[in-house]
Motif scaffolding. Structure first.
Motif, PDB file in Angstrom:
ATOM      1  N   GLN A  64       0.850  -1.094  -0.111  1.00  0.00           N
ATOM      2  CA  GLN A  64       0.026   0.109  -0.090  1.00  0.00           C
ATOM      3  C   GLN A  64       0.897   1.206  -0.198  1.00  0.00           C
ATOM      4  OE1 GLN A  64      -2.909  -0.103   3.028  1.00  0.00           O
ATOM      5  NE2 GLN A  64      -3.649   2.214   2.765  1.00  0.00           N
ATOM      6  N   ASP A  65       2.079   1.121   0.882  1.00  0.00           N
ATOM      7  CA  ASP A  65       2.904   2.370   0.807  1.00  0.00           C
ATOM      8  C   ASP A  65       3.478   2.605  -0.254  1.00  0.00           C
ATOM      9  OD1 ASP A  65       2.011   3.060   3.440  1.00  0.00           O
ATOM     10  OD2 ASP A  65       3.355   1.839   4.369  1.00  0.00           O
ATOM     11  N   ILE A  66       4.042   1.472  -0.926  1.00  0.00           N
ATOM     12  CA  ILE A  66       4.934   1.592  -2.235  1.00  0.00           C
ATOM     13  C   ILE A  66       3.878   2.174  -3.369  1.00  0.00           C
ATOM     14  CG2 ILE A  66       5.850  -0.013  -3.959  1.00  0.00           C
ATOM     15  CD1 ILE A  66       6.647  -1.721  -1.931  1.00  0.00           C
ATOM     16  N   GLY A  67       2.835   1.956  -3.323  1.00  0.00           N
ATOM     17  CA  GLY A  67       1.742   2.459  -4.458  1.00  0.00           C
ATOM     18  C   GLY A  67       1.533   3.675  -4.236  1.00  0.00           C
ATOM     19  N   GLN A  68       1.215   4.304  -2.938  1.00  0.00           N
ATOM     20  CA  GLN A  68       0.593   5.460  -2.470  1.00  0.00           C
ATOM     21  C   GLN A  68       1.738   6.463  -2.798  1.00  0.00           C
ATOM     22  OE1 GLN A  68      -0.601   5.954   1.817  1.00  0.00           O
ATOM     23  NE2 GLN A  68      -0.626   8.159   1.401  1.00  0.00           N
ATOM     24  N   TYR A  69       3.256   6.134  -2.471  1.00  0.00           N
ATOM     25  CA  TYR A  69       4.200   7.056  -2.585  1.00  0.00           C
ATOM     26  C   TYR A  69       4.915   6.866  -4.027  1.00  0.00           C
ATOM     27  CZ  TYR A  69       3.206   8.220   2.105  1.00  0.00           C
ATOM     28  OH  TYR A  69       2.508   8.463   3.329  1.00  0.00           O
ATOM     29  N   SER A  70       4.639   5.991  -4.855  1.00  0.00           N
ATOM     30  CA  SER A  70       5.009   5.756  -6.220  1.00  0.00           C
ATOM     31  C   SER A  70       6.567   5.109  -6.053  1.00  0.00           C
ATOM     32  CB  SER A  70       5.068   6.982  -7.118  1.00  0.00           C
ATOM     33  OG  SER A  70       3.677   7.423  -7.296  1.00  0.00           O
ATOM     34  N   LEU A  71       6.679   4.210  -5.047  1.00  0.00           N
ATOM     35  CA  LEU A  71       8.151   3.635  -4.986  1.00  0.00           C
ATOM     36  C   LEU A  71       8.289   2.557  -5.814  1.00  0.00           C
ATOM     37  CD1 LEU A  71       8.064   4.012  -0.896  1.00  0.00           C
ATOM     38  CD2 LEU A  71       9.037   5.575  -2.569  1.00  0.00           C
ATOM     39  N   GLU A  72       7.553   2.167  -6.544  1.00  0.00           N
ATOM     40  CA  GLU A  72       7.687   0.784  -7.463  1.00  0.00           C
ATOM     41  C   GLU A  72       9.189   0.765  -7.889  1.00  0.00           C
ATOM     42  OE1 GLU A  72       5.278   3.011  -7.968  1.00  0.00           O
ATOM     43  OE2 GLU A  72       3.269   1.860  -7.709  1.00  0.00           O
ATOM     44  N   ASP A  73       9.455   1.742  -8.680  1.00  0.00           N
ATOM     45  CA  ASP A  73      10.762   1.548  -9.581  1.00  0.00           C
ATOM     46  C   ASP A  73      12.098   1.461  -8.525  1.00  0.00           C
ATOM     47  OD1 ASP A  73       9.572   2.248 -12.105  1.00  0.00           O
ATOM     48  OD2 ASP A  73       9.869   4.069 -12.022  1.00  0.00           O
ATOM     49  N   GLY A  74      11.995   2.194  -7.737  1.00  0.00           N
ATOM     50  CA  GLY A  74      12.945   2.046  -6.457  1.00  0.00           C
ATOM     51  C   GLY A  74      13.154   0.435  -5.880  1.00  0.00           C
ATOM     52  N   ARG A  75      11.972   0.071  -5.578  1.00  0.00           N
ATOM     53  CA  ARG A  75      11.816  -1.353  -5.066  1.00  0.00           C
ATOM     54  C   ARG A  75      12.025  -2.313  -6.089  1.00  0.00           C
ATOM     55  NH1 ARG A  75      12.459  -1.107   0.050  1.00  0.00           N
ATOM     56  NH2 ARG A  75      11.941  -3.464  -0.098  1.00  0.00           N
ATOM     57  N   ILE A  76      11.673  -2.475  -7.110  1.00  0.00           N
ATOM     58  CA  ILE A  76      11.925  -3.207  -8.145  1.00  0.00           C
ATOM     59  C   ILE A  76      13.467  -3.079  -8.425  1.00  0.00           C
ATOM     60  CG2 ILE A  76      11.921  -3.624 -10.503  1.00  0.00           C
ATOM     61  CD1 ILE A  76       9.002  -2.741 -10.550  1.00  0.00           C
ATOM     62  N   GLN A  77      14.021  -2.052  -8.380  1.00  0.00           N
ATOM     63  CA  GLN A  77      15.541  -1.820  -8.590  1.00  0.00           C
ATOM     64  C   GLN A  77      16.433  -2.470  -7.371  1.00  0.00           C
ATOM     65  OE1 GLN A  77      17.074   2.036  -9.138  1.00  0.00           O
ATOM     66  NE2 GLN A  77      19.108   1.231  -9.534  1.00  0.00           N
ATOM     67  N   LYS A  78      15.880  -2.328  -6.312  1.00  0.00           N
ATOM     68  CA  LYS A  78      16.338  -3.057  -5.053  1.00  0.00           C
ATOM     69  C   LYS A  78      16.388  -4.414  -5.176  1.00  0.00           C
ATOM     70  CE  LYS A  78      16.880  -1.920  -0.296  1.00  0.00           C
ATOM     71  NZ  LYS A  78      16.287  -1.328   0.915  1.00  0.00           N
ATOM     72  N   LEU A  79      15.036  -4.982  -5.614  1.00  0.00           N
ATOM     73  CA  LEU A  79      14.936  -6.468  -5.759  1.00  0.00           C
ATOM     74  C   LEU A  79      15.907  -7.016  -6.692  1.00  0.00           C
ATOM     75  CD1 LEU A  79      11.190  -7.158  -5.627  1.00  0.00           C
ATOM     76  CD2 LEU A  79      12.794  -8.065  -3.985  1.00  0.00           C
ATOM     77  N   GLU A  80      16.113  -6.353  -7.983  1.00  0.00           N
ATOM     78  CA  GLU A  80      17.195  -6.774  -9.060  1.00  0.00           C
ATOM     79  C   GLU A  80      18.329  -6.778  -8.330  1.00  0.00           C
ATOM     80  OE1 GLU A  80      16.385  -4.242 -12.206  1.00  0.00           O
ATOM     81  OE2 GLU A  80      14.542  -5.213 -12.898  1.00  0.00           O
ATOM     82  N   VAL A  81      19.038  -5.769  -7.719  1.00  0.00           N
ATOM     83  CA  VAL A  81      20.385  -5.646  -7.092  1.00  0.00           C
ATOM     84  C   VAL A  81      20.522  -6.972  -6.023  1.00  0.00           C
ATOM     85  CG1 VAL A  81      21.741  -4.546  -5.431  1.00  0.00           C
ATOM     86  CG2 VAL A  81      20.396  -3.267  -7.235  1.00  0.00           C
ATOM     87  N   ALA A  82      19.484  -7.352  -5.230  1.00  0.00           N
ATOM     88  CA  ALA A  82      19.396  -8.392  -4.522  1.00  0.00           C
ATOM     89  C   ALA A  82      19.508  -9.733  -5.079  1.00  0.00           C
ATOM     90  CB  ALA A  82      18.299  -8.442  -3.235  1.00  0.00           C
ATOM     91  N   GLY A  83      18.726  -9.855  -6.216  1.00  0.00           N
ATOM     92  CA  GLY A  83      18.661 -10.931  -6.904  1.00  0.00           C
ATOM     93  C   GLY A  83      19.836 -11.160  -7.662  1.00  0.00           C
ATOM     94  N   SER A  84      20.448 -10.112  -8.229  1.00  0.00           N
ATOM     95  CA  SER A  84      21.681 -10.262  -9.014  1.00  0.00           C
ATOM     96  C   SER A  84      22.807 -10.821  -7.978  1.00  0.00           C
ATOM     97  CB  SER A  84      22.245  -8.797  -9.636  1.00  0.00           C
ATOM     98  OG  SER A  84      21.244  -8.564 -10.401  1.00  0.00           O
ATOM     99  N   GLN A  85      22.970 -10.069  -6.921  1.00  0.00           N
ATOM    100  CA  GLN A  85      24.041 -10.762  -5.739  1.00  0.00           C
ATOM    101  C   GLN A  85      23.857 -11.971  -5.497  1.00  0.00           C
ATOM    102  OE1 GLN A  85      26.455  -8.986  -4.120  1.00  0.00           O
ATOM    103  NE2 GLN A  85      26.061  -7.076  -4.656  1.00  0.00           N
TER     104      GLN A  85
END
Length: 553
Positions: A209-230
């Motif tokens: 809910q907070d991710i959608g409300q504050y438009s944090l989708e791109d940042g969170r996806i990027q963080k997931l991609e970095v964690a997945g790459s590691q």
């Protein structure tokens, strides 16, 4: 901790299944010797032909078939037993981990990341399957098979037997140890990357809910991609290590066979000895080849084992005595000159705090967020003991009471009631699972929840939480209030119960609370003046001490 101590701890779980382990080892040795015997039986017939002796190919074929059948049966039995042993031991370890978590209680767990706990309960325990199913028995099987095959070849030529033993030691001992030491850090790094990815996924799920409300989708996806790459990087490193070790092992196998054949020719040994040694070198390496990648495979396993061992060795913040006192009712409570900090080096949260809690009063404590209000409640729940001062219940020290007795005396409600993915009746009745429908309805009516529930198509059997019907913040807190009324504890500890509610819902919940407490004692924590207005006595927590404020008239 060193690996020897860790392995001893893991082996301590094997005691009650050692009979199955020995049977699995025996079947494993029989299985491998059956494989070795098949080419030797064929070689015997070839040698008879070369020496002009009478051949019996039918008997040889029958023996080969028997060996094949024995191999299949014994191999199945070995694998079945190994995995049966592993899964039984994993269940035992899970029980110990859950017992440890229960023993540590909320005080120690509040400081741990949820990703670490989820990994410990699931991935770390599952990783131990490599040790119990693919290490203990295979190591003993390799030792037994090697002794028998080397001893058999030694009856023909001691020198060739030494060459075979040397090759098998290289593959079964040197390469696993070398691989483990070379990649020692890899296992911990891989597991850290896995935990980090787990933590990110859990945070994203819980904060959609907070991710959608504050438009944090791109940042969170990027963080997931970095964690997945590691994690992928660590996994590729493991694969490269395993591939390299496998190549070296196979090269040593072929080199051993060539050395035995060449040495036999050079020393002018009997043909039978040379051929038997060569065939043994090609057919008896199976058990030690299974160990060649063990060092790399154990990296993650031992890293997981190390974390689980560390968790089981943690000491709880407080110890409850099973012989402690029982409290049948609440008479009074008091904090006398209590001081508390979360660590010896940290600033004191509470300083020389004194508070009298008389039966039947509503005490409200306000103050800024993070100043120790919730800590005060948790001390009364005995998450921790204060460094100095006393906490009394019914004129006796709180530490003298049994844990179950405290749970009966104290009813707790926090700022966000957790909703289980279950029916409404089960969500209300979690603290009293034998409660009748009538008792549940009475508690719901006190919480002003009954009318809403009966308006639903399935009424009290309506499923909520998870993928089922969602509930509003007001409904959520009313469910928490209904739990509190059903539990019927004489002392209510309320930690910001209205902080997530708007004014109308706040007043509705407070009205239900005041109407339903029936002379109970209430300690109410809130930063809202509108919530604290129901208190008979009001205090403000400032710099670790309580300042009395004007109470309601």
């Amino acid at each position: 901790m060193n690996e020897i101590k860790l392995i001893r701890w893991l082996l301590s779980f094997v005691g009650h299944v050692k009979g199955k382990v020995l049977l699995a080892v025996g079947l494993g040795i029989i299985s491998n010797l059956s494989v070795v015997a098949i080419p030797l039986i064929g070689l015997r017939e070839v040698l008879k032909m070369l020496e002009g002796d009478q051949m019996n190919p039918g008997q040889a074929l029958l023996l080969m078939v028997v060996c094949g059948v024995v191999r299949g049966i014994s191999r199945y039995g070995e694998q079945y037993l190994n995995h049966d042993i592993a899964f039984r031991l994993l269940a035992t370890i899970r029980e110990q981990i859950f017992a440890t978590i229960r023993r540590l209680g909320p005080a120690k767990l509040t400081g741990k990341r949820s990703g670490d706990l989820v990994t410990a309960i699931t991935t770390d325990v599952e990783a131990l399957e490599v040790f119990f199913a693919h290490t203990i028995s295979p190591v003993l099987i390799a030792c037994g098979t090697t002794l028998i095959t080397v001893g058999f070849l030694g009856s023909y030529s001691v020198f060739l037997a030494i060459i075979l033993l040397f090759g098998q030691l290289l593959v079964g001992v040197v390469i696993p140890v070398f691989g483990y030491r070379k990649s020692r850090i890899l296992g911990d790094s891989y597991q850290e990357a896995f935990v980090h990815l787990n933590q990110n996924v859990m945070e994203d799920v819980l904060s959609l809910q907070d991710i959608g409300q504050y438009s944090l989708e791109d940042g969170r996806i990027q963080k997931l991609e970095v964690a997945g790459s590691q994690l992928n990087k660590q996994y590729k490193g493991r694969l490269a290590q395993e591939s390299s070790l496998k190549s070296w092992s196979e090269a040593i196998l072929l080199t051993t066979a060539v050395c035995i054949f060449s040495a036999g020719i050079y020393l002018n040994l009997p043909t039978a000895a040379v051929l038997i040694g060569t065939i043994l070198s090609l057919s008896s390496f199976g058990p030690v080849l299974a160990l060649s990648g063990l060092g790399s495979a154990l990296l993650t396993t031992l890293a997981s084992g190390r974390r689980l061992y560390t968790l089981t060795q943690e000491t709880p913040a407080v110890e409850f005595s099973v012989q402690g006192k029982q409290a049948d009712d609440f008479k009074d409570a008091a904090l006398k000159n209590v001081s508390f900090s979360y660590g010896a080096e940290q600033k004191k949260v509470l300083t020389d705090l004194t508070l009298e809690i008389d039966k039947g009063v509503i005490i409200g404590i306000g103050g800024e967020s993070g100043n120790g209000k919730s800590t005060l409640l948790k001390l009364l729940m005995r998450y921790w003991d204060p460094q100095t001062g006393q906490i009394l219940l019914n004129q006796s020290e709180l530490k003298e009471f049994q844990e179950a007795s405290l749970h009966q005396i104290e009813g707790v409600m926090e700022q966000s009631t957790f909703i289980f993915e279950d029916t409404i009746i089960n969500n209300i009745g979690i603290g009293k699972q034998d409660a009748s429908l009538q008792e549940i309805e009475i508690a719901a009516k006190k919480a002003a929840l009954h009318e809403w529930i009966v308006s639903l198509s399935e009424k009290y059997e309506t499923k909520i939480g998870g993928n089922h019907r969602s509930v509003s913040d007001g409904e959520r807190q009313r469910i928490g209030l209904a739990r509190l009324f059903l539990h019927d504890a004489p002392l209510l500890l309320l930690d910001e119960p209205t902080s997530n509610l708007d004014y109308l819902n706040e007043q509705a919940v407070l009205a239900s609370l005041v109407k339903g407490i029936n002379g109970k004692t209430v300690l109410l924590i809130s930063h809202r003046d509108t919530t604290l207005e129901i208190a008979d006595q009001r205090y403000e927590l400032f710099n670790g001490s309580l300042l009395q404020r004007k109470s309601k008239q």
